[in-house]
Design an enzyme around this catalytic site. Structure first.
Site, PDB file in Angstrom:
ATOM      1  N   LYS A 280       1.235   4.606 -18.814  1.00  0.00           N
ATOM      2  CA  LYS A 280       3.095   4.061 -17.869  1.00  0.00           C
ATOM      3  C   LYS A 280       3.813   4.469 -18.479  1.00  0.00           C
ATOM      4  CE  LYS A 280       1.672   3.450 -14.698  1.00  0.00           C
ATOM      5  NZ  LYS A 280       0.020   3.509 -14.746  1.00  0.00           N
TER       6      LYS A 280
ATOM      7  N   ASN B 156      -3.677  -6.527  11.021  1.00  0.00           N
ATOM      8  CA  ASN B 156      -3.089  -5.657   9.783  1.00  0.00           C
ATOM      9  C   ASN B 156      -4.145  -7.173   8.721  1.00  0.00           C
ATOM     10  OD1 ASN B 156      -2.610  -4.662   6.555  1.00  0.00           O
ATOM     11  ND2 ASN B 156      -1.081  -5.970   6.825  1.00  0.00           N
ATOM     12  N   GLY B 157      -5.299  -6.813   8.492  1.00  0.00           N
ATOM     13  CA  GLY B 157      -5.812  -7.727   7.443  1.00  0.00           C
ATOM     14  C   GLY B 157      -7.383  -7.230   6.994  1.00  0.00           C
TER      15      GLY B 157
ATOM     16  N   ARG C 153       2.887   2.431   4.851  1.00  0.00           N
ATOM     17  CA  ARG C 153       1.575   1.501   5.089  1.00  0.00           C
ATOM     18  C   ARG C 153       0.340   2.553   5.710  1.00  0.00           C
ATOM     19  NH1 ARG C 153       3.716  -3.570   5.586  1.00  0.00           N
ATOM     20  NH2 ARG C 153       1.820  -4.515   5.596  1.00  0.00           N
TER      21      ARG C 153
ATOM     22  N   TRP D 121      -4.529   2.425   7.737  1.00  0.00           N
ATOM     23  CA  TRP D 121      -5.614   2.713   6.093  1.00  0.00           C
ATOM     24  C   TRP D 121      -6.697   2.328   6.203  1.00  0.00           C
ATOM     25  CZ3 TRP D 121      -3.354   5.952   1.995  1.00  0.00           C
ATOM     26  CH2 TRP D 121      -3.360   5.935   1.312  1.00  0.00           C
TER      27      TRP D 121
ATOM     28  N   HIS E  54      -7.326   4.565 -40.374  1.00  0.00           N
ATOM     29  CA  HIS E  54      -8.164   5.745 -40.431  1.00  0.00           C
ATOM     30  C   HIS E  54      -7.057   7.010 -39.786  1.00  0.00           C
ATOM     31  CE1 HIS E  54     -12.053   3.649 -40.716  1.00  0.00           C
ATOM     32  NE2 HIS E  54     -11.782   2.383 -40.006  1.00  0.00           N
TER      33      HIS E  54
ATOM     34  N   GLU F  91      -3.850   2.565 -21.326  1.00  0.00           N
ATOM     35  CA  GLU F  91      -2.876   1.786 -19.313  1.00  0.00           C
ATOM     36  C   GLU F  91      -1.786   2.353 -19.946  1.00  0.00           C
ATOM     37  OE1 GLU F  91      -3.488   3.403 -16.913  1.00  0.00           O
ATOM     38  OE2 GLU F  91      -1.877   2.355 -15.853  1.00  0.00           O
TER      39      GLU F  91
ATOM     40  N   CYS G  37      -2.069  -2.061   6.903  1.00  0.00           N
ATOM     41  CA  CYS G  37      -1.750  -1.359   7.675  1.00  0.00           C
ATOM     42  C   CYS G  37      -0.456  -2.127   8.369  1.00  0.00           C
ATOM     43  CB  CYS G  37      -2.729  -1.410   8.763  1.00  0.00           C
ATOM     44  SG  CYS G  37      -4.681  -0.990   8.567  1.00  0.00           S
TER      45      CYS G  37
ATOM     46  N   LYS H  44       1.380  12.113  -7.258  1.00  0.00           N
ATOM     47  CA  LYS H  44       0.479  11.653  -6.901  1.00  0.00           C
ATOM     48  C   LYS H  44      -0.839  11.415  -6.599  1.00  0.00           C
ATOM     49  CE  LYS H  44      -0.025   6.888  -6.152  1.00  0.00           C
ATOM     50  NZ  LYS H  44      -0.061   6.326  -7.152  1.00  0.00           N
TER      51      LYS H  44
ATOM     52  N   GLU I  66       4.355   7.950 -18.729  1.00  0.00           N
ATOM     53  CA  GLU I  66       4.774   8.869 -17.656  1.00  0.00           C
ATOM     54  C   GLU I  66       5.530   9.042 -16.536  1.00  0.00           C
ATOM     55  OE1 GLU I  66       1.452   8.691 -14.568  1.00  0.00           O
ATOM     56  OE2 GLU I  66       0.988   5.960 -15.104  1.00  0.00           O
TER      57      GLU I  66
HETATM   58  C1  AGP Z   1      -0.982   7.494 -13.072  1.00  0.00           C
HETATM   59  O1  AGP Z   1      -0.383   6.549 -13.256  1.00  0.00           O
HETATM   60  C2  AGP Z   1      -1.074   8.697 -13.429  1.00  0.00           C
HETATM   61  N1  AGP Z   1      -0.576   8.755 -11.795  1.00  0.00           N
HETATM   62  C3  AGP Z   1      -2.720  10.000 -12.872  1.00  0.00           C
HETATM   63  O2  AGP Z   1      -2.907  10.036 -14.099  1.00  0.00           O
HETATM   64  C4  AGP Z   1      -3.459   8.775 -11.981  1.00  0.00           C
HETATM   65  O3  AGP Z   1      -3.995   8.233 -12.229  1.00  0.00           O
HETATM   66  C5  AGP Z   1      -4.371  10.327 -12.227  1.00  0.00           C
HETATM   67  O4  AGP Z   1      -4.341  11.244 -11.775  1.00  0.00           O
HETATM   68  C6  AGP Z   1      -5.334   9.725 -11.474  1.00  0.00           C
HETATM   69  O5  AGP Z   1      -5.434  10.363 -10.696  1.00  0.00           O
HETATM   70  P1  AGP Z   1      -6.621   9.426  -8.854  1.00  0.00           P
HETATM   71  O6  AGP Z   1      -7.447   7.871  -9.514  1.00  0.00           O
HETATM   72  O7  AGP Z   1      -6.428   9.590  -7.767  1.00  0.00           O
HETATM   73  O8  AGP Z   1      -8.274  10.333  -8.897  1.00  0.00           O
END
Ligand code: AGP
Length: 610
Positions: free
Chosen positions: A485, A101-102, A28, A75, A504, A481, A2, A605, A488
């Protein structure tokens, strides 16, 4: 995470300054906001749920009298984002006002003892125990000054805090205190400020005093005094002149939010270790009794679910099925039923595909559980029980700290399940719990010692056209993962699959110089077989890049390049430290490519469309 802010002016009204400063802290937290000022012995408070601009439009946050005040942008971690849970919080008399905050780890026992002493609570937050604790301390020690009462109360708090306290009975000061949550003092010509970070007061002054853990600060319009909480000893610390622009300050000096959030992971992991045990117990009870468990998510959150399925199986012998949310209805829409349990994992709690899967399951009477970063999101409203992942707002589009936070919470659920089912020995449980507690320091060490090396690796491989990411067991999830990264945010084509699958088919792509990244922990049974996979690739001329435990000479000798993480990490927890070099690799590759890691093309996002 927060944002707190306070100011004490020589003259003029504090409220408009607090309102403007909270806007600088909005990154924040932005699910509720409040301001309190003191004027003629009166406390004036305005607060509500919602974003700052929306609340201001309704309540006019500037319209509060008095030259002393505090403010907070929230938050939610404990208690939904409702007006009643918004800060500031007050004591029974309404005279003592706190913003915080905490996470107050021992708030449940403090609240119970204060209620037994007759204190009345109105919110479901951990913060609200603080003003009541100060009030009770003053009641028990009438000779105490306000400062002494705050000092004694703060000593009883366990967990993290950056707090600012004002009182109508001593309106000429603000008392602040810090433990693990950031707190900084701004020294102006005619005003003193306290804030979660200097973004908030940089437009007014660039003279800042950093406050350390275990310190309390008394702010008056004439100056500031720092005291050590342990022994009340005076700490002398001069202001520093800050040469950041406000834009830099929001990122606390980091060039991008993504790098700031990668570096925040030791702190966010510490916060996940302060989960409320009650919710972990509740969710693990539902999982323990479930007939069938689906782990439903998208993207990075799906990778956390994939890792969790190994944790639940290895530690608790609980079968669970990770499913891409976008495929769930097609794959299980007809078979999901009243005996199904869905654990939906979503940082935003609003991802359309995840909500689609949840709705379908709900319509077939399945039990819905939620793990999210956004308390108050749709997922929290449709879940039978939900738990917060305690990561704080993640501004970078790429999920970094939320991934490791999700893994930490899922691991803690696996521990509880394992305890309930008695599937592993107490010694092994104690060993894993100790390693879990140590993860924040482990991640800190990786960032400190390996970041520069990873940056050089990104330079070395900047022209590579494609990468393989390979892991075995639980680190198949880490490989997925790392691939996501790099794709994307650096737009580099990458392929990830279980290392055992190479022969395979995918190995046909290998030619001399083809970079293959192996995630290769020492613990567990996968190390030996991974060496075989490395040899397969090496024999065909691949460039081997290995993420290894320090001192793993065997894999080092086979690698063209390697990045080391501290030794002794249990395989079942290894995705958390082993993903850090992959996050940094993607970040620095994006810089090599000249693209903005915070705002990758074509992405949002939170994907709220199907
Ligand atoms: C991950 O870096 C991406 N921004 C994307 O794959 C994200 O993880 C996915 O859209 C799921 O989002 P969420 O965790 O908010 O559901």
């Amino acid at each position: 995470m927060c944002g707190i802010f306070g100011c004490i002016l020589k003259n003029g009204n504090a409220a408009p300054i607090i309102h403007t400063s909270l806007k600088c802290l909005e990154y924040r937290g932005y699910d509720s906001v409040g301001i309190a000022t003191l004027n003629n012995g009166q406390v004036n408070i305005k607060k509500d749920q919602g974003k700052i601009d929306d609340v201001h439009h309704i309540l006019n946050l500037d319209d509060l009298p008095g030259s002393v005040g505090v403010g907070h942008t929230r938050w939610a971690t404990h208690g939904a984002p409702l007006k009643v849970n918004a800060h500031p919080h007050v004591d029974c008399s309404g005279q003592i006002v706190v913003v915080h905050n905490g996470i107050v780890e021992n708030y449940a026992e403090l609240k119970e003892s204060l209620e037994n002493l007759g204190h009345t609570f109105v919110s479901r937050t951990d913060t609200e125990v603080i003003p009541h604790l100060i009030e009770e301390t003053q009641k028990k020690n009438p000779s105490f000054t306000f400062t002494e009462a705050v000092l004694e109360a703060v000593k009883k708090l366990a967990g993290s805090y950056a707090l600012a306290v004002i009182s109508a009975n001593e309106p000429d000061k603000i008392i602040c205190a810090r433990n693990e949550s950031p707190l900084v003092i701004g020294v102006g010509e005619d005003a003193l400020y306290c804030a979660s970070d200097l973004t908030a007061f940089l437009p007014m002054t660039n003279k800042a005093v950093m406050i350390n853990d275990g310190e309390l600060v008394i702010l008056t319009s004439g100056g500031y005094e720092i005291r050590r909480i342990a022994d009340f000893a005076v700490v002398v610390r001069e202001p520093k002149v800050i040469d950041w622009t406000p834009e830099m300050a929001v990122k606390q000096g980091y060039p991008h939010f993504m790098l700031k959030e990668i570096h925040e992971q030791p702190a966010t992991l510490r916060n996940t270790l302060r989960m409320q045990g009650h919710y972990l117990d509740l969710i693990s009870t539902f999982l323990d009794r479930a007939n069938e468990v689906f782990l439903v998510a998208c993207g990075t959150s799906y990778h956390a679910c994939l890792a969790a399925s190994y944790m639940f199986s290895k530690l608790a012998f609980l079968p669970s099925y990770p499913v891409y949310a976008s495929e769930f209805v097609e794959q299980h829409g007809k078979s999901v039923n009243i005996d199904s349990t869905i654990l939906a994992v979503s940082q935003s709690g609003e991802t359309a595909d995840m909500l689609g899967a949840v709705t379908c399951s709900q319509q077939r009477a399945a039990t819905i559980l939620g793990l999210t970063n956004a308390i108050g999101s749709t997922l929290t409203r449709v879940s039978r029980v939900y738990i917060g992942q305690q990561s704080g707002p993640e501004i970078g589009v790429a999920a970094t700290k939320t991934f490791t936070s999700q893994l930490s919470v899922l691991a803690q659920l696996a521990f509880r399940l394992s305890n309930k089912r008695g599937k592993i020995s107490q010694d092994e449980m104690d060993y894993l719990a100790e390693k879990m507690e140590h993860l924040p320091q482990t991640v800190e060490a990786i960032i400190l010692t390996q970041e520069e090396k990873v940056k050089q690796l990104a330079k070395k491989y900047r022209d590579a056209k494609i990468f393989f990411f390979l892991g075995r067991g639980i680190n198949t999830a880490t490989a997925y993962e790392g691939r996501l990264k790099l794709m994307e945010i650096a737009y580099v084509p990458s392929i990830a699959f279980p290392a055992g699958e190479s022969k395979h088919g995918p190995i046909s792509l290998i030619e001399p110089g083809f970079p293959v990244i192996f995630i290769c922990p020492k613990d567990g049974v996968t190390h030996k077989t991974l060496i075989g996979n490395i040899m397969e690739m090496k024999a065909r001329g691949a460039s081997i890049i290995s993420i290894i435990e320090e001192g793993d000479e065997e894999v080092k000798a086979l690698s063209d390049d390697y990045v080391e993480v501290p030794k002794g990490i249990p395989e079942v927890l290894s995705p958390i430290p082993f993903v850090i070099p992959l996050q940094l690799f993607a970040y620095y590759m994006a810089l090599e490519k000249g693209v903005n890691p915070d705002m990758p093309r074509n992405l949002a996002k939170s994907v709220t469309v199907k």
